[in-house]
Design an enzyme around this catalytic site. Structure first.
Site, mmCIF file in Angstrom:
data_model
loop_
_atom_site.group_PDB
_atom_site.id
_atom_site.type_symbol
_atom_site.label_atom_id
_atom_site.label_comp_id
_atom_site.label_asym_id
_atom_site.label_seq_id
_atom_site.Cartn_x
_atom_site.Cartn_y
_atom_site.Cartn_z
ATOM 1 N N LYS A 28 -0.911 -9.493 3.185
ATOM 2 C CA LYS A 28 -0.066 -8.995 4.274
ATOM 3 C C LYS A 28 -0.873 -8.051 5.152
ATOM 4 O O LYS A 28 -1.577 -7.169 4.657
ATOM 5 C CB LYS A 28 1.166 -8.270 3.717
ATOM 6 C CG LYS A 28 2.059 -7.692 4.817
ATOM 7 C CD LYS A 28 3.434 -7.330 4.319
ATOM 8 C CE LYS A 28 3.537 -6.013 3.611
ATOM 9 N NZ LYS A 28 3.092 -4.835 4.390
ATOM 10 N N ASP B 60 -1.006 -6.212 0.008
ATOM 11 C CA ASP B 60 -1.284 -5.588 1.304
ATOM 12 C C ASP B 60 -2.783 -5.470 1.550
ATOM 13 O O ASP B 60 -3.542 -5.092 0.639
ATOM 14 C CB ASP B 60 -0.698 -4.166 1.324
ATOM 15 C CG ASP B 60 0.587 -4.084 2.123
ATOM 16 O OD1 ASP B 60 0.839 -4.970 2.968
ATOM 17 O OD2 ASP B 60 1.345 -3.120 1.893
ATOM 18 N N GLU C 80 9.964 -4.383 9.727
ATOM 19 C CA GLU C 80 10.363 -3.072 9.183
ATOM 20 C C GLU C 80 10.982 -2.197 10.267
ATOM 21 O O GLU C 80 10.377 -2.000 11.336
ATOM 22 C CB GLU C 80 9.129 -2.378 8.568
ATOM 23 C CG GLU C 80 9.453 -0.996 8.018
ATOM 24 C CD GLU C 80 8.384 -0.419 7.093
ATOM 25 O OE1 GLU C 80 7.369 -1.096 6.846
ATOM 26 O OE2 GLU C 80 8.580 0.713 6.625
ATOM 27 N N ASP D 95 0.839 -1.207 0.000
ATOM 28 C CA ASP D 95 0.000 0.000 0.000
ATOM 29 C C ASP D 95 0.873 1.256 0.000
ATOM 30 O O ASP D 95 0.365 2.383 -0.023
ATOM 31 C CB ASP D 95 -1.030 -0.009 1.142
ATOM 32 C CG ASP D 95 -0.398 -0.067 2.522
ATOM 33 O OD1 ASP D 95 0.848 -0.098 2.621
ATOM 34 O OD2 ASP D 95 -1.157 -0.078 3.516
ATOM 35 N N SER D 96 2.202 1.080 -0.054
ATOM 36 C CA SER D 96 3.108 2.199 -0.329
ATOM 37 C C SER D 96 2.749 2.845 -1.661
ATOM 38 O O SER D 96 3.168 3.971 -1.945
ATOM 39 C CB SER D 96 4.565 1.719 -0.356
ATOM 40 O OG SER D 96 4.708 0.591 -1.202
ATOM 41 N N GLU E 135 -0.679 -5.576 8.749
ATOM 42 C CA GLU E 135 0.175 -4.917 9.747
ATOM 43 C C GLU E 135 -0.379 -5.163 11.146
ATOM 44 O O GLU E 135 -1.590 -5.037 11.373
ATOM 45 C CB GLU E 135 0.215 -3.407 9.485
ATOM 46 C CG GLU E 135 0.916 -3.057 8.180
ATOM 47 C CD GLU E 135 1.084 -1.553 7.988
ATOM 48 O OE1 GLU E 135 0.885 -0.787 8.947
ATOM 49 O OE2 GLU E 135 1.427 -1.161 6.851
#
Ligand code: KIV
Length: 269
Positions: free
Chosen positions: A117, A88, A186, A49-50, A119
């Site tokens: 993925k 993501d 990260e 999602d960057s 978070e």
């Protein structure tokens, strides 16, 4: 006729961890780059999602929607043949198991993702259990959580003190026990990332986490110097000195495989 190389699966990555062969991962947002990355030998394509920041020009990843993630995942899926395709789950889609099942279903069925993925640690364990119980492969993401930027107040290294490091260790073990098959770490100190990589059975992919994780990931636009904003100090622009984007991508893969990247200057802690 030469046989096409076998697709990369989560078992391939586990076997690479067992033989200590570093896994090369990059973010990817479209079909043309998917082909270039695969050709260079990248094993995992992460539709991060960057893309909210590097493609859409947003200030953070928070505004990215499931619709946009499905669109970019489907673009990458059309360009890939062999690499594992991870997508993501955008902001808040893992907040409840019901929302997560719906979002993961879209990423896999409409987007062609092979893994999603998420978070977070303790707060999403139930979600991870339910996803994996329903056959959704899950990649965890610990350390710096960009979707929590407004709570964190800045993009800073995590796990620097005793309590912070302990929480990350604990969450890593809990995510593995809940069924996660891969973990992204990260911006954590290199020694902590190494310890967690040795402790876990599942492969650990680092970003800003030193050279001793089981693999590395970078944001594609940072490692090609395409992002006009500030690139993080742990990243490296691989384009200078290379005649083409393909050569720069191949240099990244080679540097990951030989553990030349990240070097000491890319691992400030
Ligand atoms: O969104 C993303 O690109 C990511 C990587 C930084 C791991 O999550």
């Amino acid at each position: 006729m030469a046989k096409a190389p076998a697709p990369i699966t989560i078992s391939t990555l586990a076997a690479m961890k067992a033989r200590r062969e570093p896994i090369a991962c990059l973010t990817c947002y479209d079909a043309s780059f998917a082909q270039l990355l695969e050709h260079a030998g990248v094993e995992v394509l992460l539709v991060g999602d960057s893309l909210g920041m590097v493609v859409q020009g947003q200030d953070t990843t928070v505004p990215v929607t499931i619709e946009q993630m499905v669109y970019h995942t489907a673009c990458v899926a059309r360009g890939r043949a062999r690499a594992l395709l991870v997508a993501d789950m955008p902001f808040l889609t893992a907040a409840t198991p019901e929302r997560a099942l719906a979002a993961a279903g879209r990423l896999m069925q409409e987007g062609g993702a092979q893994m999603v993925k998420l978070e977070g640690g303790a707060a999403i364990l139930d979600t991870v259990r339910q996803l994996t119980a329903q056959g959704v492969p899950v990649c965890g993401h610990l350390g710096l959580l960009p979707q929590s930027i407004h709570r964190l107040g800045g993009y800073r290294y995590q796990g620097r003190d005793h309590a912070g490091a302990d929480a990350i260790r604990h969450d890593a073990l809990a995510l593995q026990a809940a069924g996660a098959g891969l973990l992204v770490l990260e911006c954590v100190p290199a020694a902590l990332a190494q310890e967690i990589s040795l402790m876990l059975e599942i492969p650990v992919i680092g970003i800003g986490a030193g050279a001793e994780t089981d693999g590395q990931v970078l944001v594609l636009y940072d490692m090609l110097g395409l992002y006009p904003g500030r690139s993080p100090s742990f990243s490296r622009n691989f384009l200078p000195g290379h005649a083409s984007v393909g050569d720069a991508l191949a240099a990244y893969v080679q540097a990951v495989k030989s553990r030349a990247f990240p070097a000491a200057e890319h691992s400030p802690l």
